[in-house]
Design a protein around this motif. Structure first.
Motif: not given
Length: 305
Positions: A115-119, A121-136, A222-227
């Motif tokens: 619920y902490g990550f759901v809240s 909103e800067e990082y997508g909240g419940d909708d999650g966050l797209i990672i446009y580039e993998r780790s370099n 990534i999204s809060p659903e992972m946890m």
């Protein structure tokens, strides 16, 4: 492990690229399951919030990437450090309880993170966050090549299994396993069991955080659903299915879980019901999980010879 090492060329020869994704996901979840097995199988600590470490590791990749920071070394460091710190804080509280109370408090902490990550909103909240580039990792590793990424996960799994093997067979591991059997007796012998169990919990969380970093790179989302607690339940079932308190049991469990899931979902829309019945039958009639079944089969073969 040898079969897994030859999986990419076999899959390429069969022209079934989809299965490379399935096996890569299997390797990542095997690392997470092995970390859970360290405390559940060998330590008797049934954590129902283990997926929180997976999510923390994934967000340790996603949040820096959101600010255009793609250094893989930084991502891994953050994933392991943040997961270990979270394990230290929550474990210090959770390990003062036992039995069903420990299960419930770990689930409560996991849901707090959810619920902490759901809240956020800067990082997508419940909708999650797209990672446009993998780790370099510069010229060292090309994370965008699917085969290379697969072997990174395979080597990571091999290292984690070796670490778990060394830990559980060390003096430290003997104390953890002894605490599972009879914590009061181990305390009477002079061992500070609380500190040993907490250390095992932190190591387990750190390893799972690393798996989360790999998962974030794999999914590129990534999204809060992972946890969520249901994800923790799946990890527990993978460990039990493969065989608790064994080194390779979690790998067997994850492989069986994902392959059966993929096959059944391709056959029928009611695959959840069939899959659930199969899992119940395995738990009821296959003692020691898949690892126990294989061990008994090889024992019979030796006796026959």
């Amino acid at each position: 492990m040898v079969l897994l090492a030859f999986a990419p060329p076999i899959i390429e020869a069969l022209d079934q690229a989809f299965w490379l994704d399935v096996f890569t996901r299997m390797l990542i979840l095997s690392i997470a399951a092995a970390s859970l097995n360290l405390i559940l199988g060998f330590g008797g600590m049934v954590s129902f919030g283990h997926a929180a470490f997976l999510g923390i590791g994934a967000y340790a990749v996603g949040i820096p990437a959101y600010y255009d920071e793609y250094s893989g070394f930084l991502h891994i460091l953050l994933a392991v450090a943040c997961a270990a710190l979270y394990a230290l804080i929550t474990g210090a509280i959770s390990l003062r309880t036992k039995g069903v109370h420990f299960i419930m408090i770990t689930m409560a902490f996991g849901q707090m993170m959810f619920y902490g990550f759901v809240s956020l909103e800067e990082y997508g909240g419940d909708d999650g966050l797209i990672i446009y580039e993998r780790s370099n990792f510069g010229d060292l590793i090309d994370m965008y090549d699917d085969t290379t990424f697969y072997y990174v996960c395979l080597v990571s799994l091999a290292v984690v299994l070796f670490i778990v093997h060394r830990l559980v067979n060390s003096r430290f591991g003997m104390v953890v396993k002894g605490s599972k059997s009879n914590e009061r007796r181990m305390g009477a012998l002079g061992f500070p069991t609380y500190r040993y169990r907490l250390t095992a919990y932190v190591i387990s969380g750190a390893i799972c955080g690393y798996a989360g970093a790999l998962l974030g790179n794999f999914t590129e989302f990534i999204s809060p659903e992972m946890m969520d607690w249901t994800r923790s339940g799946e990890l527990i079932f993978m460990v039990v299915l493969g065989g608790t308190a064994t080194i390779f049991g979690p790998v067997y469990g994850v492989l069986a879980f994902l392959v059966i899931e993929e096959i059944l979902s391709a056959i029928t829309t009611y695959w959840h019901l069939i899959f659930g019945l199969l899992l119940v039958l395995v738990v009821l009639f296959v003692q020691g999980g898949i690892a126990g079944l294989l061990r008994r089969w090889f024992s019979k073969k030796k006796e026959a010879v």
